[in-house]
Design a protein around this motif. Structure first.
Motif, PDB file in Angstrom:
ATOM      1  N   ALA A 107       0.768  -1.162   0.142  1.00 23.00           N
ATOM      2  CA  ALA A 107      -0.184   0.060  -0.114  1.00 23.00           C
ATOM      3  C   ALA A 107       0.957   1.251   0.009  1.00 23.00           C
ATOM      4  O   ALA A 107       0.430   2.089  -0.542  1.00 23.00           O
ATOM      5  CB  ALA A 107      -1.086   0.064   1.043  1.00 23.00           C
ATOM      6  N   GLN A 108       2.098   1.126   0.739  1.00 20.99           N
ATOM      7  CA  GLN A 108       3.022   2.228   0.819  1.00 20.99           C
ATOM      8  C   GLN A 108       4.202   1.709   0.250  1.00 20.99           C
ATOM      9  O   GLN A 108       5.120   1.716   1.181  1.00 20.99           O
ATOM     10  CB  GLN A 108       2.881   2.917   2.014  1.00 20.99           C
ATOM     11  CG  GLN A 108       1.585   3.323   2.714  1.00 20.99           C
ATOM     12  CD  GLN A 108       1.437   3.800   4.011  1.00 20.99           C
ATOM     13  OE1 GLN A 108       1.924   3.176   4.864  1.00 20.99           O
ATOM     14  NE2 GLN A 108       0.706   4.954   4.314  1.00 20.99           N
ATOM     15  N   PRO A 109       4.552   1.567  -0.826  1.00 20.19           N
ATOM     16  CA  PRO A 109       5.733   0.868  -1.114  1.00 20.19           C
ATOM     17  C   PRO A 109       6.991   1.832  -1.058  1.00 20.19           C
ATOM     18  O   PRO A 109       8.130   1.465  -0.858  1.00 20.19           O
ATOM     19  CB  PRO A 109       5.820   0.608  -2.643  1.00 20.19           C
ATOM     20  CG  PRO A 109       4.506   1.442  -3.238  1.00 20.19           C
ATOM     21  CD  PRO A 109       3.656   1.799  -1.905  1.00 20.19           C
ATOM     22  N   PHE A 110       6.831   3.055  -1.229  1.00 19.37           N
ATOM     23  CA  PHE A 110       7.908   4.281  -0.608  1.00 19.37           C
ATOM     24  C   PHE A 110       8.339   3.979   0.739  1.00 19.37           C
ATOM     25  O   PHE A 110       9.702   4.175   1.008  1.00 19.37           O
ATOM     26  CB  PHE A 110       7.519   5.593  -1.098  1.00 19.37           C
ATOM     27  CG  PHE A 110       7.398   5.703  -2.303  1.00 19.37           C
ATOM     28  CD1 PHE A 110       8.408   5.413  -3.323  1.00 19.37           C
ATOM     29  CD2 PHE A 110       6.381   6.780  -2.810  1.00 19.37           C
ATOM     30  CE1 PHE A 110       7.960   5.456  -4.787  1.00 19.37           C
ATOM     31  CE2 PHE A 110       6.436   7.145  -3.927  1.00 19.37           C
ATOM     32  CZ  PHE A 110       7.120   6.674  -4.975  1.00 19.37           C
ATOM     33  N   TYR A 111       7.445   3.635   1.448  1.00 22.29           N
ATOM     34  CA  TYR A 111       7.894   3.568   3.069  1.00 22.29           C
ATOM     35  C   TYR A 111       8.007   2.140   3.463  1.00 22.29           C
ATOM     36  O   TYR A 111       8.799   1.965   4.239  1.00 22.29           O
ATOM     37  CB  TYR A 111       6.592   4.266   3.652  1.00 22.29           C
ATOM     38  CG  TYR A 111       6.560   4.119   5.188  1.00 22.29           C
ATOM     39  CD1 TYR A 111       7.476   4.826   5.984  1.00 22.29           C
ATOM     40  CD2 TYR A 111       5.552   3.267   6.085  1.00 22.29           C
ATOM     41  CE1 TYR A 111       7.432   5.012   7.212  1.00 22.29           C
ATOM     42  CE2 TYR A 111       5.757   3.020   7.386  1.00 22.29           C
ATOM     43  CZ  TYR A 111       6.582   4.047   8.011  1.00 22.29           C
ATOM     44  OH  TYR A 111       6.732   3.977   9.674  1.00 22.29           O
ATOM     45  N   GLN A 124       9.529 -12.677  -2.489  1.00 24.49           N
ATOM     46  CA  GLN A 124       8.680 -11.606  -3.262  1.00 24.49           C
ATOM     47  C   GLN A 124       8.418 -10.474  -2.791  1.00 24.49           C
ATOM     48  O   GLN A 124       7.944 -10.344  -1.811  1.00 24.49           O
ATOM     49  CB  GLN A 124       7.552 -12.468  -4.039  1.00 24.49           C
ATOM     50  CG  GLN A 124       7.796 -13.920  -4.519  1.00 24.49           C
ATOM     51  CD  GLN A 124       6.563 -14.512  -5.059  1.00 24.49           C
ATOM     52  OE1 GLN A 124       5.724 -13.804  -5.514  1.00 24.49           O
ATOM     53  NE2 GLN A 124       6.396 -15.631  -4.725  1.00 24.49           N
ATOM     54  N   ASP A 125       8.665  -9.366  -3.461  1.00 26.60           N
ATOM     55  CA  ASP A 125       8.048  -8.206  -3.165  1.00 26.60           C
ATOM     56  C   ASP A 125       7.028  -7.557  -4.137  1.00 26.60           C
ATOM     57  O   ASP A 125       6.332  -6.473  -4.020  1.00 26.60           O
ATOM     58  CB  ASP A 125       9.111  -7.050  -3.123  1.00 26.60           C
ATOM     59  CG  ASP A 125       9.864  -7.015  -4.244  1.00 26.60           C
ATOM     60  OD1 ASP A 125       9.672  -7.559  -5.603  1.00 26.60           O
ATOM     61  OD2 ASP A 125      10.899  -6.049  -4.460  1.00 26.60           O
ATOM     62  N   LEU A 126       6.524  -8.557  -5.015  1.00 25.12           N
ATOM     63  CA  LEU A 126       5.340  -8.059  -5.988  1.00 25.12           C
ATOM     64  C   LEU A 126       4.949  -9.223  -6.771  1.00 25.12           C
ATOM     65  O   LEU A 126       5.942 -10.034  -7.148  1.00 25.12           O
ATOM     66  CB  LEU A 126       5.823  -7.031  -7.091  1.00 25.12           C
ATOM     67  CG  LEU A 126       4.903  -6.590  -8.006  1.00 25.12           C
ATOM     68  CD1 LEU A 126       3.828  -5.758  -7.483  1.00 25.12           C
ATOM     69  CD2 LEU A 126       5.756  -5.836  -9.157  1.00 25.12           C
ATOM     70  N   GLN A 127       3.844  -9.337  -6.878  1.00 27.97           N
ATOM     71  CA  GLN A 127       3.163 -10.597  -7.462  1.00 27.97           C
ATOM     72  C   GLN A 127       1.999 -10.034  -8.355  1.00 27.97           C
ATOM     73  O   GLN A 127       1.233  -9.427  -7.707  1.00 27.97           O
ATOM     74  CB  GLN A 127       2.458 -11.690  -6.784  1.00 27.97           C
ATOM     75  CG  GLN A 127       2.162 -12.873  -7.731  1.00 27.97           C
ATOM     76  CD  GLN A 127       1.806 -13.790  -6.675  1.00 27.97           C
ATOM     77  OE1 GLN A 127       2.210 -14.192  -5.648  1.00 27.97           O
ATOM     78  NE2 GLN A 127       0.362 -14.508  -6.791  1.00 27.97           N
ATOM     79  N   LEU A 128       1.988 -10.363  -9.729  1.00 24.59           N
ATOM     80  CA  LEU A 128       0.953  -9.608 -10.497  1.00 24.59           C
ATOM     81  C   LEU A 128       0.405 -10.697 -11.479  1.00 24.59           C
ATOM     82  O   LEU A 128       1.229 -11.897 -11.882  1.00 24.59           O
ATOM     83  CB  LEU A 128       1.301  -8.546 -11.320  1.00 24.59           C
ATOM     84  CG  LEU A 128       2.020  -7.442 -10.794  1.00 24.59           C
ATOM     85  CD1 LEU A 128       2.593  -6.297 -11.908  1.00 24.59           C
ATOM     86  CD2 LEU A 128       0.791  -6.640  -9.995  1.00 24.59           C
ATOM     87  N   ASN A 129      -0.992 -10.605 -11.709  1.00 25.49           N
ATOM     88  CA  ASN A 129      -1.646 -11.559 -12.994  1.00 25.49           C
ATOM     89  C   ASN A 129      -1.721 -10.837 -14.167  1.00 25.49           C
ATOM     90  O   ASN A 129      -2.366  -9.931 -14.110  1.00 25.49           O
ATOM     91  CB  ASN A 129      -2.824 -11.823 -12.308  1.00 25.49           C
ATOM     92  CG  ASN A 129      -3.075 -12.978 -11.290  1.00 25.49           C
ATOM     93  OD1 ASN A 129      -2.108 -13.357 -10.995  1.00 25.49           O
ATOM     94  ND2 ASN A 129      -4.047 -12.995 -10.582  1.00 25.49           N
TER      95      ASN A 129
END
Length: 282
Positions: A257-261, A269-274
């Protein structure tokens, strides 16, 4: 006054949604049975084998959270739903796991021809049980991993839906698996109606190897994984799909939700997308 009226409107919407759920629970025996079964499965400890009738016929499973995630995504949200002129489409299911996607595809197209790839030998046993329990024909199980070449690779077993050939990903135990080259299966067919790639981090290498023949496919689903301290390759996948005439639609899986923070991580993993890829005519 305006805020009060808006609040009243929101409360009415919430109440109507609640009443709708109550009505479905009371008036629909199937919905009530599924709801009760869903609650039962949630109470089952992780990595505990179990059976369930939530799909009508018996399904064997090995991990409750993974099963419920697949059930929500595949059967409730129907993320693999697609239209096809053929009544017997050819589907390549890379990452078959326990067979939830295979069962769904056969529900959507009973005469579908499916080749499903699953290298985890313990999971393959469950996959085959579920194929038999649901009386599914025209399903071919390849007990090997999907990769860019035929070889042997170290395989990390998670005990759920996250087993992977990525060698530095956290896991429970390692084994060695045989792999097949996905390109060979695509080339052997005139057309593939649906390609599903859910192979826990190996997707970019496989797509790169197949990049010049993806035009043979009508629909492609890719679960993209970004690993901490690894170069992200989302742009490579999207560019290859675009060059093959696909449009792309993306759903978020694991995000922050707040990837800069603060960045969430799961299984390294730090990201998963379909990624949903389709031609303009589809």
């Amino acid at each position: 006054m305006r805020r009060s009226a808006l609040q009243s409107y929101k409360e009415k919407i919430v109440m109507l949604a609640l009443l709708k759920k109550i009505y479905r629970y009371v008036a629909n025996p199937t919905f009530r049975r599924q709801k009760n079964e869903y609650r039962r499965i949630k109470r089952i400890p992780r990595f505990t084998p179990f059976t369930t009738s939530i799909l009508g016929k018996q399904v064997h499973a090995i991990d409750s959270p993974s099963f419920l995630y697949m059930y929500r995504e595949i059967f409730r949200n129907e993320i693999y739903r697609f239209t096809c002129e053929s009544t017997s489409p050819l589907i390549l299911d890379c990452g078959g796991n326990i067979g939830m996607s295979t069962i769904y595809f056969k529900t959507l197209y009973p005469a579908a021809r499916i080749i499903t790839f699953e290298p985890d030998q313990e999971v393959v046993k469950i996959l085959k049980k579920n194929i038999k329990a649901h009386d599914l024909d025209k399903v071919r199980v390849i007990e090997k991993g999907v990769w860019k070449e035929k070889t042997e690779l170290d395989f990390i077993i998670s005990g759920s839906d996250g087993s992977s050939i990525v060698t530095d990903k956290p896991g429970i135990s390692k084994s060695t698996i045989q792999t097949v080259r996905l390109r060979d299966y695509i080339q052997s067919e005139e057309k593939v109606d649906f390609l599903k790639i859910d192979i826990e981090g190996a997707e970019t290498d496989v797509i790169l190897d197949c990049q010049d023949i993806l035009y043979r496919i009508d629909h492609i689903f890719v679960e993209y994984h970004s690993f901490v301290n690894h170069v992200q390759t989302l742009d490579i996948i999207v560019t290859i799909l675009k060059n093959n005439g696909f449009r792309v639609h993306i759903h978020t899986g694991l995000t922050s939700a707040q990837p800069f923070y603060h960045r969430r991580t799961r299984l390294g993993q730090d990201l998963q997308l379909n990624i949903f890829a389709y031609k303009d005519s589809n």
